[in-house]
Write a protein that holds these residues in place. Structure first.
Motif, PDB file in Angstrom:
ATOM      1  N   LYS A 105      36.247  42.656  55.961  1.00  0.00           N
ATOM      2  CA  LYS A 105      37.397  43.254  55.525  1.00  0.00           C
ATOM      3  C   LYS A 105      37.553  44.100  54.466  1.00  0.00           C
ATOM      4  O   LYS A 105      37.975  45.069  54.384  1.00  0.00           O
ATOM      5  CB  LYS A 105      38.462  42.412  56.344  1.00  0.00           C
ATOM      6  N   ASP A 106      36.783  43.652  53.571  1.00  0.00           N
ATOM      7  CA  ASP A 106      36.459  44.104  51.580  1.00  0.00           C
ATOM      8  C   ASP A 106      34.742  45.425  51.924  1.00  0.00           C
ATOM      9  O   ASP A 106      34.607  45.298  51.973  1.00  0.00           O
ATOM     10  CB  ASP A 106      35.927  43.072  51.669  1.00  0.00           C
ATOM     11  N   ASN A 112      37.515  45.326  46.797  1.00  0.00           N
ATOM     12  CA  ASN A 112      38.831  44.914  47.894  1.00  0.00           C
ATOM     13  C   ASN A 112      38.093  43.357  47.572  1.00  0.00           C
ATOM     14  O   ASN A 112      36.989  43.031  48.449  1.00  0.00           O
ATOM     15  CB  ASN A 112      38.275  45.902  48.706  1.00  0.00           C
ATOM     16  N   SER A 135      40.047  41.031  49.409  1.00  0.00           N
ATOM     17  CA  SER A 135      41.310  40.481  50.389  1.00  0.00           C
ATOM     18  C   SER A 135      41.008  39.987  51.498  1.00  0.00           C
ATOM     19  O   SER A 135      41.309  38.677  51.906  1.00  0.00           O
ATOM     20  CB  SER A 135      41.469  42.018  51.163  1.00  0.00           C
ATOM     21  N   VAL A 181      41.013  33.456  52.246  1.00  0.00           N
ATOM     22  CA  VAL A 181      41.892  33.072  54.295  1.00  0.00           C
ATOM     23  C   VAL A 181      41.715  32.130  54.685  1.00  0.00           C
ATOM     24  O   VAL A 181      39.753  31.966  54.578  1.00  0.00           O
ATOM     25  CB  VAL A 181      40.716  34.977  54.566  1.00  0.00           C
TER      26      VAL A 181
END
Length: 62
Positions: free
Chosen positions: A23-24, A29, A31, A35
């Motif tokens: 998702k980065d 980025n 994120s 996780v």
């Protein structure tokens, strides 16, 4: 490091495999950091982090 299962070379850091978080997608980025207690950024002057699925520990302690 050579990954025998994939028959490919794999980038490792302090003997641990490295991955990117899908998702980065943008520069700077991050994120994926933290996780599911499964992802951690590689940071300068900080030992790599290993996750066992529930608890976090540093690679040097294993």
């Amino acid at each position: 490091m050579y990954n025998n299962e994939l028959n490919k070379l794999q980038l490792t850091y302090s003997g641990l495999p490295t991955y990117y978080w899908f998702k980065d997608t943008e520069k700077n980025n991050f994120s994926g950091d933290g996780v599911g207690n499964a992802w951690s950024l590689i940071l300068k002057d900080i030992p790599p982090t290993m996750f066992d699925g529930l608890e976090k520990s540093t690679a040097k302690s294993k």
